[in-house]
Scaffold this motif. Structure first.
Motif, PDB file in Angstrom:
ATOM      1  N   THR A  25      -0.636   2.819   4.058  1.00 57.46           N
ATOM      2  CA  THR A  25      -0.536   1.390   3.839  1.00 57.46           C
ATOM      3  C   THR A  25      -1.873   0.700   3.974  1.00 57.46           C
ATOM      4  O   THR A  25      -1.977  -0.487   3.718  1.00 57.46           O
ATOM      5  N   SER A 112       7.262  -2.263   7.259  1.00 58.89           N
ATOM      6  CA  SER A 112       6.019  -3.030   7.316  1.00 58.89           C
ATOM      7  C   SER A 112       5.446  -3.254   5.921  1.00 58.89           C
ATOM      8  O   SER A 112       5.006  -4.352   5.575  1.00 58.89           O
ATOM      9  N   ASN A 116       4.674  -6.535   3.564  1.00 55.34           N
ATOM     10  CA  ASN A 116       3.372  -6.770   2.932  1.00 55.34           C
ATOM     11  C   ASN A 116       3.516  -7.182   1.472  1.00 55.34           C
ATOM     12  O   ASN A 116       2.825  -8.090   0.997  1.00 55.34           O
ATOM     13  N   ASN A 126      -0.545  -2.680  -2.890  1.00 49.92           N
ATOM     14  CA  ASN A 126       0.591  -2.734  -1.965  1.00 49.92           C
ATOM     15  C   ASN A 126       1.841  -2.149  -2.598  1.00 49.92           C
ATOM     16  O   ASN A 126       2.590  -1.399  -1.967  1.00 49.92           O
TER      17      ASN A 126
END
Length: 242
Positions: A25, A112, A116, A126
């Protein structure tokens, strides 16, 4: 060859199956090492995820108001006979995205990354990273949606196009898989994984053997020593399947 299971790293030689781009990430996916940057025959990786011949032998989206739909639970897909297939079955038909429980750490990472992309939906990286996480956890439909959204923002990423093709094949959408692999080859004419996987889908899934041979011949024109993920040379693959 086996079906793909992710890891993120693109390597252009047909080797092991893993995703072309890392599900990290915090970093963007790598491109295949050709002039760019991933998986081999027992798996398919992002950008390098090979659809797998051994297994085969045995047998456009947008970023907008529907973003949250990528995160919803995927319904089990049914075979024509009405029986649910498991994710471990070979891809001869669309597979159900049912897999072993996701480890808590990975589940937290996915949650998470989902936050994002909701916070910054116009960041292609992303969406790619989220797609890689779905790819790694066997969530084919979600992975395909995330990759499609990444490509809507950055359409010329050969690794993402290849990984999307792999997901389409997992879902039994073979024509779309071929189109995605061909787009990847158009963006990067030296993307060996895209050409190799195109041939696999054409030969084993669509039964278009002549077209498959052409795809593999294009691969050999780029790299005469190209090998399938199981170590067999692509020239031998062609010879044995003619």
């Amino acid at each position: 060859m086996a079906n793909k299971k992710p890891q993120k790293k693109s390597t252009d030689t047909p080797t092991a199956v893993q995703p072309s781009a890392p599900a990290d990430t915090t970093s963007t996916p790598e491109t295949a090492p050709q002039a760019e940057q991933p998986h081999g025959i027992s798996k398919v990786s992002k950008g390098v995820f090979f659809v797998g011949i051994a297994v085969a032998l045995v047998l456009g989206v947008y970023v907008g108001s529907l973003m949250p739909s990528v995160f919803t639970q995927e319904p089990a897909q049914q075979t024509p006979a009405g029986q649910t297939q498991t994710a471990s079955q070979p891809s001869g038909q669309a597979k159900q995205d049912s897999q072993p429980p996701i480890p808590p750490e990975l589940a937290a990472k996915i949650a998470s990354m989902e936050q994002n992309v909701l916070a910054n939906p116009k960041d292609a990286h992303n969406w790619t990273d989220l797609g890689n996480l779905y790819f790694d956890t066997g969530q084919s439909r979600k992975a395909a949606s995330a990759y499609e959204r990444s490509l809507a923002l950055a359409p010329d990423n050969a690794d993402v196009l290849t990984d999307l093709g792999i997901m389409y094949r997992e879902l039994g959408e073979y024509e779309k898989a071929v189109t995605s692999f061909r787009r990847a080859s158009s963006v990067n004419p030296k993307h060996e994984n895209a050409m190799f996987n195109e041939g696999v889908v054409l030969y084993f899934d669509l039964k278009r053997k002549d077209d498959a041979m052409k795809a593999w011949q294009r691969l050999l024109a780029v790299n005469p020593a190209a090998r399938a993920p199981d170590g067999q040379s692509v020239s031998d693959v062609i010879r044995n399947l003619r």
